[in-house]
Design a protein around this motif. Structure first.
Motif, short mmCIF file in Angstrom:
data_model
loop_
_atom_site.label_atom_id
_atom_site.label_comp_id
_atom_site.label_asym_id
_atom_site.label_seq_id
_atom_site.Cartn_x
_atom_site.Cartn_y
_atom_site.Cartn_z
N THR A 1 0.83 -1.20 0.00
CA THR A 1 0.00 0.00 0.00
C THR A 1 0.86 1.25 0.00
OG1 THR A 1 -1.75 -1.16 1.20
CG2 THR A 1 -1.80 1.24 1.25
N THR A 2 1.92 1.24 0.81
CA THR A 2 2.81 2.39 0.89
C THR A 2 3.48 2.66 -0.46
OG1 THR A 2 3.24 1.99 3.24
CG2 THR A 2 4.81 3.37 2.06
N THR A 3 3.96 1.62 -1.11
CA THR A 3 4.62 1.77 -2.40
C THR A 3 3.67 2.29 -3.45
OG1 THR A 3 6.13 -0.04 -1.89
CG2 THR A 3 5.92 0.57 -4.20
N LEU A 4 2.49 1.68 -3.57
CA LEU A 4 1.51 2.13 -4.56
C LEU A 4 1.04 3.54 -4.27
CD1 LEU A 4 -0.73 -1.05 -5.01
CD2 LEU A 4 0.93 -0.12 -6.63
N SER B 1 -1.30 14.31 -2.54
CA SER B 1 -1.30 13.20 -1.60
C SER B 1 -2.69 12.56 -1.56
CB SER B 1 -0.89 13.68 -0.20
OG SER B 1 0.43 14.19 -0.23
N LEU B 2 -2.97 11.76 -2.58
CA LEU B 2 -4.27 11.10 -2.69
C LEU B 2 -4.15 9.58 -2.72
CD1 LEU B 2 -5.93 13.38 -5.40
CD2 LEU B 2 -6.46 13.33 -2.97
N GLY B 3 -2.92 9.08 -2.73
CA GLY B 3 -2.73 7.65 -2.90
C GLY B 3 -3.40 6.80 -1.83
N GLN B 4 -3.21 7.15 -0.57
CA GLN B 4 -3.80 6.37 0.51
C GLN B 4 -5.32 6.36 0.43
OE1 GLN B 4 -2.60 4.38 2.61
NE2 GLN B 4 -0.43 4.84 2.90
N GLU B 5 -5.90 7.49 0.09
CA GLU B 5 -7.36 7.57 -0.01
C GLU B 5 -7.87 6.72 -1.17
OE1 GLU B 5 -10.85 10.94 -0.74
OE2 GLU B 5 -8.77 11.54 -0.42
N ILE B 6 -7.18 6.74 -2.30
CA ILE B 6 -7.59 5.96 -3.46
C ILE B 6 -7.55 4.47 -3.14
CG2 ILE B 6 -6.87 5.24 -5.77
CD1 ILE B 6 -6.03 8.17 -6.25
N LEU B 7 -6.46 4.02 -2.50
CA LEU B 7 -6.32 2.60 -2.18
C LEU B 7 -7.33 2.17 -1.12
CD1 LEU B 7 -2.44 2.27 -2.14
CD2 LEU B 7 -4.01 1.63 -3.97
N ALA B 8 -7.59 3.04 -0.15
CA ALA B 8 -8.55 2.69 0.90
C ALA B 8 -9.94 2.45 0.32
CB ALA B 8 -8.60 3.81 1.94
N ASN B 9 -10.29 3.17 -0.73
CA ASN B 9 -11.60 3.01 -1.36
C ASN B 9 -11.73 1.70 -2.12
OD1 ASN B 9 -12.68 5.42 -0.42
ND2 ASN B 9 -11.89 6.60 -2.16
N LEU C 1 -4.68 -6.28 -4.74
CA LEU C 1 -4.76 -4.83 -4.64
C LEU C 1 -4.27 -4.18 -5.94
CD1 LEU C 1 -5.35 -2.35 -2.89
CD2 LEU C 1 -3.00 -2.48 -2.06
N ARG C 2 -3.17 -4.69 -6.50
CA ARG C 2 -2.68 -4.16 -7.77
C ARG C 2 -3.71 -4.37 -8.88
NH1 ARG C 2 2.17 -6.68 -6.09
NH2 ARG C 2 1.82 -8.41 -7.55
N ASP C 3 -4.32 -5.56 -8.89
CA ASP C 3 -5.33 -5.86 -9.91
C ASP C 3 -6.51 -4.91 -9.81
OD1 ASP C 3 -3.83 -7.91 -10.95
OD2 ASP C 3 -4.90 -9.50 -9.87
N ARG C 4 -6.97 -4.67 -8.58
CA ARG C 4 -8.11 -3.77 -8.39
C ARG C 4 -7.78 -2.35 -8.84
NH1 ARG C 4 -11.02 -5.34 -2.63
NH2 ARG C 4 -10.94 -7.61 -2.90
N LEU C 5 -6.59 -1.91 -8.51
CA LEU C 5 -6.18 -0.57 -8.90
C LEU C 5 -6.11 -0.46 -10.42
CD1 LEU C 5 -5.24 2.26 -8.10
CD2 LEU C 5 -2.90 1.36 -7.98
#
Length: 219
Positions: free
Chosen positions: A16-19, A30-38, A51-55
């Motif tokens: 998650t941190t890397t993505l 700084s939107l990465g954490q919010e995008i992944l959390a969704n 997680l990579r597939d979903r993104l």
């Protein structure tokens, strides 16, 4: 009264941190954490690969509603740039005379999060005429009809073909359904006089040749 498990839900922290950092670099915000959390439900366990597939799917589908069109366009461009840089495309006219050469044609489906069925149409000297994705399915199944396969080969002016489908799970072991489908397609190929040279199962950079690992071509 229902008692909820107090254990913290699994989060692939390093992934998650890397993505997140990569997303922030592309967007400049700084939107990465919010995008992944969704992409992850509150109590859900999810693997780094999932997680990579979903993104990937969300970016392609534009299913990131909190992003402006411009920011979404940046992520889509970054995804396409990565694909073009790291997924090598086999040039038309190249002879696909070994499984290693043939599998490179199907890099376009190897990392897909849903099953896809593709075909490489070849001439009499096994030279590549075209590659087409014939169908898309679920995370575990895709369906293709023989007429779709041979219609594409004839339209391309081909005389033979190699077929392939991906396994999103990462395993290249063919299922019983895969083997039965291959048997049916080989029977149809004899009637059409359009040989199917191989059926490849591809997944995340690995593959298995059904011709090399089954006796279907010697029946």
């Amino acid at each position: 009264m229902r008692v909820k498990d107090c254990a913290a839900p699994y989060r692939p922290a390093a992934q998650t941190t890397t993505l997140s950092a990569l997303i922030d670099t592309v967007l400049g915000y700084s939107l990465g954490q919010e995008i992944l959390a969704n992409l992850i439900d509150e109590d859900e366990q999810v693997s780094p690969q999932n997680l990579r597939d979903r993104l990937r799917v969300a970016i392609r589908a534009g299913a990131l509603p909190r992003l402006t069109p411009k920011r979404l366009e940046k992520l889509q461009a970054a995804l396409e740039l990565g694909r073009q840089l790291y997924v090598e495309e086999t040039p038309l006219g190249e002879a696909l005379d070994t499984p290693d050469k043939a599998v490179a044609v199907f890099n376009c489906i190897a990392w897909e999060p849903t099953e896809k069925f593709a075909i490489a149409c070849l001439d009499i000297k096994h030279r590549l005429l075209c590659c087409r994705i014939l169908s898309s399915g679920t995370a575990t199944q895709t369906i293709v009809h023989p007429r779709e396969i041979f219609s594409v080969v004839m339209q391309a002016g081909g005389t033979r073909c190699v077929i392939a489908h991906n396994h999103p799970s990462g395993s290249t072991e063919p299922s019983q359904d895969d083997i039965e489908l291959t048997r049916q397609l080989l029977d149809a190929a004899k009637v059409m006089d359009i040989p199917i040279l191989d059926h490849l199962v591809v997944s995340h950079g690995d593959y298995m040749s059904l011709r090399a690992t089954t006796g279907l071509w010697t029946d």
